[in-house]
Motif scaffolding. Structure first.
Motif, PDB file in Angstrom:
ATOM      1  N   ALA A  42      41.062  40.728  33.930  1.00 38.36           N
ATOM      2  CA  ALA A  42      39.942  40.348  34.799  1.00 38.36           C
ATOM      3  C   ALA A  42      39.288  41.625  35.319  1.00 38.36           C
ATOM      4  N   PHE A  43      37.971  41.722  35.135  1.00 39.10           N
ATOM      5  CA  PHE A  43      37.277  42.956  35.475  1.00 39.10           C
ATOM      6  C   PHE A  43      36.004  42.641  36.260  1.00 39.10           C
ATOM      7  N   PHE A  44      36.064  42.867  37.562  1.00 36.91           N
ATOM      8  CA  PHE A  44      34.898  42.687  38.434  1.00 36.91           C
ATOM      9  C   PHE A  44      35.128  43.480  39.714  1.00 36.91           C
ATOM     10  N   PRO A  45      34.062  43.852  40.420  1.00 35.09           N
ATOM     11  CA  PRO A  45      34.197  44.721  41.605  1.00 35.09           C
ATOM     12  C   PRO A  45      34.668  43.965  42.840  1.00 35.09           C
ATOM     13  N   LEU A  46      35.670  44.525  43.502  1.00 40.61           N
ATOM     14  CA  LEU A  46      36.109  44.026  44.806  1.00 40.61           C
ATOM     15  C   LEU A  46      35.913  45.076  45.896  1.00 40.61           C
ATOM     16  N   HIS A  47      35.780  46.323  45.494  1.00 37.92           N
ATOM     17  CA  HIS A  47      35.426  47.369  46.444  1.00 37.92           C
ATOM     18  C   HIS A  47      34.688  48.467  45.703  1.00 37.92           C
ATOM     19  N   ILE A  48      33.866  49.197  46.424  1.00 35.02           N
ATOM     20  CA  ILE A  48      33.102  50.287  45.827  1.00 35.02           C
ATOM     21  C   ILE A  48      33.191  51.501  46.738  1.00 35.02           C
ATOM     22  N   TYR A  49      32.841  52.631  46.187  1.00 32.90           N
ATOM     23  CA  TYR A  49      32.750  53.872  46.944  1.00 32.90           C
ATOM     24  C   TYR A  49      31.276  54.277  47.004  1.00 32.90           C
ATOM     25  N   SER A  50      30.813  54.599  48.178  1.00 27.92           N
ATOM     26  CA  SER A  50      29.402  54.946  48.326  1.00 27.92           C
ATOM     27  C   SER A  50      29.257  56.187  49.192  1.00 27.92           C
ATOM     28  N   THR A  51      28.072  56.769  49.148  1.00 22.24           N
ATOM     29  CA  THR A  51      27.766  57.946  49.953  1.00 22.24           C
ATOM     30  C   THR A  51      26.368  57.805  50.517  1.00 22.24           C
ATOM     31  N   ASN A 107      39.636  46.674  39.405  1.00 22.51           N
ATOM     32  CA  ASN A 107      38.377  46.847  40.119  1.00 22.51           C
ATOM     33  C   ASN A 107      37.398  47.628  39.249  1.00 22.51           C
ATOM     34  N   ILE A 108      36.161  47.161  39.215  1.00 18.48           N
ATOM     35  CA  ILE A 108      35.117  47.819  38.427  1.00 18.48           C
ATOM     36  C   ILE A 108      34.202  48.598  39.361  1.00 18.48           C
ATOM     37  N   LYS A 109      34.096  49.895  39.120  1.00 17.89           N
ATOM     38  CA  LYS A 109      33.215  50.741  39.914  1.00 17.89           C
ATOM     39  C   LYS A 109      31.813  50.711  39.308  1.00 17.89           C
ATOM     40  N   LYS A 113      30.506  55.881  33.935  1.00 18.27           N
ATOM     41  CA  LYS A 113      31.594  56.814  33.665  1.00 18.27           C
ATOM     42  C   LYS A 113      32.958  56.135  33.764  1.00 18.27           C
ATOM     43  N   ASN A 114      33.099  55.217  34.726  1.00 13.46           N
ATOM     44  CA  ASN A 114      34.403  54.619  34.994  1.00 13.46           C
ATOM     45  C   ASN A 114      34.521  53.159  34.585  1.00 13.46           C
ATOM     46  N   ILE A 115      33.461  52.580  34.017  1.00 13.23           N
ATOM     47  CA  ILE A 115      33.437  51.138  33.824  1.00 13.23           C
ATOM     48  C   ILE A 115      34.482  50.670  32.809  1.00 13.23           C
ATOM     49  N   LEU A 116      34.852  51.528  31.854  1.00 18.40           N
ATOM     50  CA  LEU A 116      35.819  51.140  30.822  1.00 18.40           C
ATOM     51  C   LEU A 116      37.245  51.543  31.166  1.00 18.40           C
ATOM     52  N   LEU A 117      37.447  52.174  32.313  1.00 16.97           N
ATOM     53  CA  LEU A 117      38.793  52.607  32.677  1.00 16.97           C
ATOM     54  C   LEU A 117      39.748  51.433  32.812  1.00 16.97           C
ATOM     55  N   GLY A 118      39.322  50.381  33.529  1.00 19.53           N
ATOM     56  CA  GLY A 118      40.174  49.206  33.706  1.00 19.53           C
ATOM     57  C   GLY A 118      40.553  48.545  32.394  1.00 19.53           C
ATOM     58  N   PRO A 119      39.570  48.266  31.501  1.00 15.03           N
ATOM     59  CA  PRO A 119      39.931  47.685  30.204  1.00 15.03           C
ATOM     60  C   PRO A 119      40.880  48.556  29.385  1.00 15.03           C
ATOM     61  N   PHE A 120      40.714  49.875  29.443  1.00 12.58           N
ATOM     62  CA  PHE A 120      41.638  50.769  28.739  1.00 12.58           C
ATOM     63  C   PHE A 120      43.065  50.581  29.259  1.00 12.58           C
ATOM     64  N   LEU A 121      43.210  50.545  30.566  1.00 14.02           N
ATOM     65  CA  LEU A 121      44.541  50.398  31.163  1.00 14.02           C
ATOM     66  C   LEU A 121      45.152  49.049  30.810  1.00 14.02           C
ATOM     67  N   TRP A 122      44.344  48.026  30.812  1.00  9.74           N
ATOM     68  CA  TRP A 122      44.841  46.688  30.460  1.00  9.74           C
ATOM     69  C   TRP A 122      45.317  46.655  29.008  1.00  9.74           C
ATOM     70  N   LEU A 123      44.537  47.242  28.111  1.00  5.70           N
ATOM     71  CA  LEU A 123      44.895  47.244  26.689  1.00  5.70           C
ATOM     72  C   LEU A 123      46.158  48.046  26.417  1.00  5.70           C
ATOM     73  N   TRP A 150      25.336  41.568  34.183  1.00  4.67           N
ATOM     74  CA  TRP A 150      25.165  41.603  32.732  1.00  4.67           C
ATOM     75  C   TRP A 150      25.581  42.970  32.203  1.00  4.67           C
ATOM     76  N   ALA A 151      25.275  44.036  32.927  1.00  2.00           N
ATOM     77  CA  ALA A 151      25.584  45.393  32.461  1.00  2.00           C
ATOM     78  C   ALA A 151      27.085  45.598  32.339  1.00  2.00           C
ATOM     79  N   ILE A 152      27.850  45.143  33.322  1.00  2.00           N
ATOM     80  CA  ILE A 152      29.307  45.291  33.279  1.00  2.00           C
ATOM     81  C   ILE A 152      29.872  44.572  32.061  1.00  2.00           C
ATOM     82  N   SER A 153      29.458  43.332  31.857  1.00  2.00           N
ATOM     83  CA  SER A 153      29.983  42.546  30.735  1.00  2.00           C
ATOM     84  C   SER A 153      29.592  43.156  29.395  1.00  2.00           C
ATOM     85  N   ALA A 154      28.382  43.674  29.282  1.00  2.00           N
ATOM     86  CA  ALA A 154      27.931  44.255  28.018  1.00  2.00           C
ATOM     87  C   ALA A 154      28.720  45.508  27.679  1.00  2.00           C
TER      88      ALA A 154
END
Length: 561
Positions: A42-51, A107-109, A113-123, A150-154
């Motif tokens: 499952a890959f969707f944002p629950l928290h983000i980092y902002s500045t 969590n998806i940031k 740059k980081n969007i595929l990190l979670g799927p890599f770890l899951w795989l 749509w961007a995250i899923s693509a």
């Protein structure tokens, strides 16, 4: 007692924690794991980092010194929906017997740059990304859930297709992702917005709003919906006062948003339609909240993440908004489930302790960041104000529910076939490759799930209907979403739109039903004169000649024969 508690938590100013602050907020886990024989990703944002000030970090070029951790309370319901559905399926002795479903949420940031990190770890099953190699315990990975944008899923879809892993998207439907030649293993659970333009125009006609603004994301989906809106609006003599296409990279501090919002605020259109997902237009929505715009009626395409950005005062900007959401059945069992959720029943959940500290006067142990036994008695997510967390299952959560059930039925059918053709060796559990599920999924998605409703295809009767909600912020800070109407294109002409007009609350600047026209109707004795270079909805009223009478459009000869 309930209302005393509610209004006590309404005064929490902002749910934002500085990295330099309390250490327990800094150490939030980026994933949540629930054990099972089969592990859904499952890959969707629950928290983000902002500045805010973009102060460069001395050591890491990808971070800033003034980083803030922001929790998305509304998206947390997606995780609860996944937990609820899996528990319901695992308890069912007739569905996947002797096999349990589990999940691994990452969590998806909001960065490519980081969007595929979670799927890599899951795989890989590891805490670092080792592609094409899994030295951990062998796991069955049947499918992935992605959203909401749509961007995250693509982006994630391009990786999952390499492994032929089924992917369910639970955000808004995107016709561009329906291309089977490009997304061969992707299934969109959300219904299409085929009738959304017609539903919105019906609302405009009902209130005689002929002059409206339109804001859409600057992407292929935004271009498509703009084309759809224009076609239906022009055929009904409704004009667009302006069209703004907002890049998803804009945030609430962008100079471009400030400049565009000035034009939007000054527009003579009192009604503005905003179409998009919660990610692509997040900066715009936050900016609207900060400006306290109380003189526009916002018409939204679905439940927005406005509450995530809103404190006690900021949600005033959205009071009186109208929200269109695909109709779905009410899930009373889910509401009951939410009432039982707390950090002690689900200790593996890293988010619940944060929520309990925020809202229920708890404190962390400085040693291990676990809760101390000083929380408010009988604390429950159900007690929170609805603008912070709504226990009623949302449209996206319902899509997750349907997706997991579709997967479970497909796995069940595949298991039955395996038993008939090749019984388990040595009593071992299921053994399969993800691509083997695909043909079963395509069949299952054409059938009905246990509640008797179609999951994805052939849903014309159910999913063409929209519920219309009105966002109430009275008393200030309450933030309720009240159902005030429906739109059903299958109903006879003239009966498609049903509204309880007396229930609708309008933005605070309006004492009666707002008007949104470019030019007021001409009075008797005057006729319309088109304004050069402007839309047909904009005209001047000029007097008829002495021997003419008017029908408010043209002057007719009125002499005696």
């Amino acid at each position: 007692m309930f209302w005393i508690f509610i209004f006590g938590v309404l005064y929490i100013p902002n749910f934002v924690c500085a990295f330099t602050g309390y250490m327990c907020y800094e150490t939030i886990e980026e994933y949540t794991y629930h054990e099972g024989d089969l592990t859904i990703g499952a890959f969707f944002p629950l928290h983000i980092y902002s500045t805010r000030n973009h102060v460069p970090h001395e050591l890491d070029p990808y971070y800033f010194q003034d980083m803030y951790l922001e929790y998305n309370f509304m998206n947390y319901q997606f995780l609860l929906a996944l937990m609820f559905t899996i528990q319901e399926i695992n308890r069912n002795p007739h569905l996947l017997p002797n096999t349990t479903l589990g999940f691994e949420h990452h969590n998806i940031k909001f960065s490519e740059k980081n969007i595929l990190l979670g799927p890599f770890l899951w795989l890989s099953g590891l805490s670092n990304q080792l592609v094409n190699y899994n030295c951990g315990q062998k796991r069955n990975l049947p499918a992935a859930l992605t959203g909401t944008s749509w961007a995250i899923s693509a982006h994630i879809g391009t990786l999952l297709q390499l492994y032929k892993i089924p992917q369910f998207t639970f955000g808004h439907f995107d016709s561009n992702m329906n291309d089977q030649s490009q997304y061969k293993t992707l299934f969109q659970v959300a219904p299409e917005d085929t009738y959304l333009s017609l539903a919105l125009v019906s609302l405009m006609l009902y209130f005689s709003w002929s002059w409206v603004g339109l804001i859409v994301p600057n992407d292929p989906r935004g271009t498509q919906i703009l084309s759809d809106f224009r076609e239906v609006m022009e055929s009904n003599r409704i004009c667009l006062a302006f069209v703004k296409m907002i890049p998803g990279t804009w945030n609430s501090y962008s100079d471009a948003i400030w400049k565009n919002m000035e034009k939007i605020q000054e527009s003579s259109a009192n009604v503005i339609i905003i179409y998009g997902d919660t990610v692509s237009l997040q900066g715009l929505m936050r900016h609207i909240a900060q400006l306290l715009v109380t003189w526009k009626v916002w018409v939204l395409n679905s439940q927005w993440d406005i509450d995530y950005y809103s404190d006690y005062f900021m949600i005033e900007s959205f009071h009186g908004s109208l929200i269109f959401s695909h109709h779905h059945e009410e899930m009373v069992e889910f509401v009951n489930f939410v009432q039982t959720v707390n950090p002690y029943t689900y200790p593996e959940d890293a988010y619940l302790p944060k929520f309990w500290v925020f809202f229920f006067n708890c404190s962390f142990s400085e040693f291990d960041c676990q809760l101390l036994e000083n929380c408010q008695p009988n604390a429950s997510l159900d007690l929170l104000p609805r603008h912070i967390f709504d226990p009623a299952m949302s449209e996206e959560s319902y899509n997750i529910y349907n997706a997991v059930y579709a997967l479970a039925h497909s796995l069940h059918e595949m298991t039955v076939q395996q038993i008939q053709t090749q019984p388990y060796a040595n009593g071992e559990g299921m053994a399969f490759s993800p691509w083997q599920i695909l043909p079963f999924l395509k069949i299952t998605l054409l059938k009905n799930h246990p509640s008797g409703q179609t999951v994805i295809d052939e849903r014309k009767n159910l999913y063409s209907e929209y519920d219309i909600f009105n966002f109430w912020n009275f008393p200030t800070g309450l933030g309720l979403k009240m159902k005030v109407g429906t739109f059903s294109p299958n109903s006879p002409q003239g009966h498609r739109l049903s509204l309880s007009e007396e229930m609708i609350q309008w933005p605070t600047q309006f004492t009666k039903i707002p008007q949104s026209v470019c030019s007021e109707s001409c009075r008797p004795g005057f006729r319309k004169a088109a304004q050069e270079g402007k839309a047909v909805c904009c005209f001047d009223c000029i007097p008829c000649a002495d021997n003419e009478i008017s029908n408010e459009t043209v002057c007719l000869y009125g002499g005696l024969c």
